[in-house]
Design an enzyme around this catalytic site. Sequence first.
Site, PDB file in Angstrom:
ATOM      1  N   HIS A 151      -6.126  -7.420  -0.401  1.00  0.00           N
ATOM      2  CA  HIS A 151      -6.334  -5.997  -0.687  1.00  0.00           C
ATOM      3  C   HIS A 151      -5.562  -5.570  -1.937  1.00  0.00           C
ATOM      4  O   HIS A 151      -4.477  -6.073  -2.205  1.00  0.00           O
ATOM      5  CB  HIS A 151      -5.861  -5.147   0.497  1.00  0.00           C
ATOM      6  CG  HIS A 151      -6.498  -5.513   1.809  1.00  0.00           C
ATOM      7  ND1 HIS A 151      -5.943  -6.428   2.678  1.00  0.00           N
ATOM      8  CD2 HIS A 151      -7.657  -5.083   2.380  1.00  0.00           C
ATOM      9  CE1 HIS A 151      -6.728  -6.553   3.744  1.00  0.00           C
ATOM     10  NE2 HIS A 151      -7.772  -5.758   3.589  1.00  0.00           N
ATOM     11  N   ASP A 157      -2.442 -10.634  -2.444  1.00  0.00           N
ATOM     12  CA  ASP A 157      -3.009 -10.230  -1.156  1.00  0.00           C
ATOM     13  C   ASP A 157      -4.505  -9.941  -1.366  1.00  0.00           C
ATOM     14  O   ASP A 157      -4.935  -9.595  -2.466  1.00  0.00           O
ATOM     15  CB  ASP A 157      -2.278  -8.966  -0.657  1.00  0.00           C
ATOM     16  CG  ASP A 157      -2.707  -8.534   0.729  1.00  0.00           C
ATOM     17  OD1 ASP A 157      -2.002  -8.897   1.686  1.00  0.00           O
ATOM     18  OD2 ASP A 157      -3.748  -7.838   0.863  1.00  0.00           O
ATOM     19  N   ASP A 174      -4.317 -13.192   3.651  1.00  0.00           N
ATOM     20  CA  ASP A 174      -5.609 -12.685   4.136  1.00  0.00           C
ATOM     21  C   ASP A 174      -6.789 -13.028   3.220  1.00  0.00           C
ATOM     22  O   ASP A 174      -7.913 -12.587   3.468  1.00  0.00           O
ATOM     23  CB  ASP A 174      -5.544 -11.171   4.428  1.00  0.00           C
ATOM     24  CG  ASP A 174      -4.837 -10.366   3.363  1.00  0.00           C
ATOM     25  OD1 ASP A 174      -4.462 -10.923   2.317  1.00  0.00           O
ATOM     26  OD2 ASP A 174      -4.647  -9.145   3.593  1.00  0.00           O
ATOM     27  N   HIS A 183       0.818  -1.228   0.000  1.00  0.00           N
ATOM     28  CA  HIS A 183       0.000   0.000   0.000  1.00  0.00           C
ATOM     29  C   HIS A 183       0.849   1.274   0.000  1.00  0.00           C
ATOM     30  O   HIS A 183       0.304   2.366  -0.136  1.00  0.00           O
ATOM     31  CB  HIS A 183      -0.932   0.031   1.215  1.00  0.00           C
ATOM     32  CG  HIS A 183      -1.944  -1.069   1.238  1.00  0.00           C
ATOM     33  ND1 HIS A 183      -2.874  -1.243   0.232  1.00  0.00           N
ATOM     34  CD2 HIS A 183      -2.164  -2.073   2.127  1.00  0.00           C
ATOM     35  CE1 HIS A 183      -3.626  -2.305   0.510  1.00  0.00           C
ATOM     36  NE2 HIS A 183      -3.212  -2.829   1.658  1.00  0.00           N
TER      37      HIS A 183
HETATM   38  C1  OKP Z   1      -2.932  -4.354   4.624  1.00  0.00           C
HETATM   39  B1  OKP Z   1      -2.586  -5.494   3.699  1.00  0.00           B
HETATM   40  C2  OKP Z   1      -9.447   0.120   9.852  1.00  0.00           C
HETATM   41  C3  OKP Z   1      -9.330  -0.687   8.595  1.00  0.00           C
HETATM   42  C4  OKP Z   1      -7.969  -0.515   8.026  1.00  0.00           C
HETATM   43  C5  OKP Z   1      -6.406  -1.555   6.627  1.00  0.00           C
HETATM   44  C6  OKP Z   1      -6.152  -2.811   5.887  1.00  0.00           C
HETATM   45  C7  OKP Z   1      -4.725  -2.897   5.478  1.00  0.00           C
HETATM   46  C8  OKP Z   1      -4.406  -4.213   4.874  1.00  0.00           C
HETATM   47  N1  OKP Z   1      -9.028  -0.605  10.982  1.00  0.00           N
HETATM   48  N2  OKP Z   1      -7.700  -1.595   7.182  1.00  0.00           N
HETATM   49  O1  OKP Z   1      -2.983  -5.355   2.393  1.00  0.00           O
HETATM   50  O2  OKP Z   1      -2.945  -6.786   4.191  1.00  0.00           O
HETATM   51 ZN    ZN Z   2      -4.130  -7.394   2.687  1.00  0.00          ZN
END
Ligand code: OKP
Ligand code: ZN
Length: 337
Positions: free
Chosen positions: A193, A191, A280, A155
């Site tokens: 996300h 991933d 994840d 990210h």
């Molecule tokens: C990181 B990776 C609020 C929600 C925030 C962030 C997710 C980051 C994921 N607590 N969520 O891509 O695994």
């Molecule tokens: Zn993720």
Amino acid sequence: MRTVFDPRQLTHAPENELHNGALTPYFESPARAEAILSAVGETEPPVDHGRAPIEAVHDARYVAFLERVYGEWRADGRKGDAIPYVFPTRGQRPNDFKAVDGQLANYSFDAATPIVAETWEAAYWNAQTALTALDGVMKSGEASAFALCRPPGHHAGRDYMGGYCYLNNAAIAAEAARSQGAERVAILDVDYHHGNGTQDIFYDRSDVFFASIHANPATDFPYFWGRADERGEGAGEGATLNRPLPHGTAADGYLEALDDAVSLVDAFAPDLVIVSFGADTYEHDPISFFKLTVDDYAALGERIAKLSQPKLVVMEGGYAVDALGEITTRFLEGLSG
Ligand code: OKP
Ligand code: ZN
């Protein structure tokens, strides 16, 4: 498979994040790396490649900010972790802010990515871990290597942090590979996300192909990136591939998208494949909504193993700590055959 890790990556341990309206224990914990460590067995420490490969990807002022901001936060009398709470919106101009809050706002896109005293050191050695694992495939001619990175990186953009990420380990490795003679590099991000930072960094480039399979940004973080019509721009037109998938996606739907992505990576004919691996997508991940089972991960690795190029696996997310070791080793075994 050669696995690289540095214990300094464990020292970054923010206490809380803003989650569902309350400060909640930080999901991206050192225990994640410890769980993977105990499953993979032997690791080797990174070699220090210095700052140059980091600054080949990230803005030097952003890197200096990461190194210095926590000290300024404490010098200003603040207690606890440094967390931004203001963000520029459309049309606002960046500035050389004196106030730490302004600096944090300049360089981040969410409030779930705190900076603690150890963040810079952990992020620095994390990047060195990726660069050292890269040496295993680029210089020692190994078929694959695993960078046990933590915190994750995908990210983080050229000049911003977010989504638990500070330095983009996969992008730093990709750029280093280019400078070491790989003409074309593909990054395959599996991933849950979308890897917005990686996409942004290479969006206008034809030499680095970015393919991502992820939760639809209409429903999931990071919301502003990852739609199917984002395909790159300028010279990079067509060198970005996004496959957003709905909540509830299980192995059948996932593997279909993965096979597509793998065949497009193959058509790009890279010299090296970097896999941004997140665990994840697992059915019991506490912040995600796909339905892969532990038994599915060998198949994921096997599908990617159809690519004949050397492969560098860089760890990204995965928050079901109890299952992380098993998921990761199954994936790596599938990938290395
Ligand atoms: C990181 B990776 C609020 C929600 C925030 C962030 C997710 C980051 C994921 N607590 N969520 O891509 O695994
Ligand atoms: Zn993720």
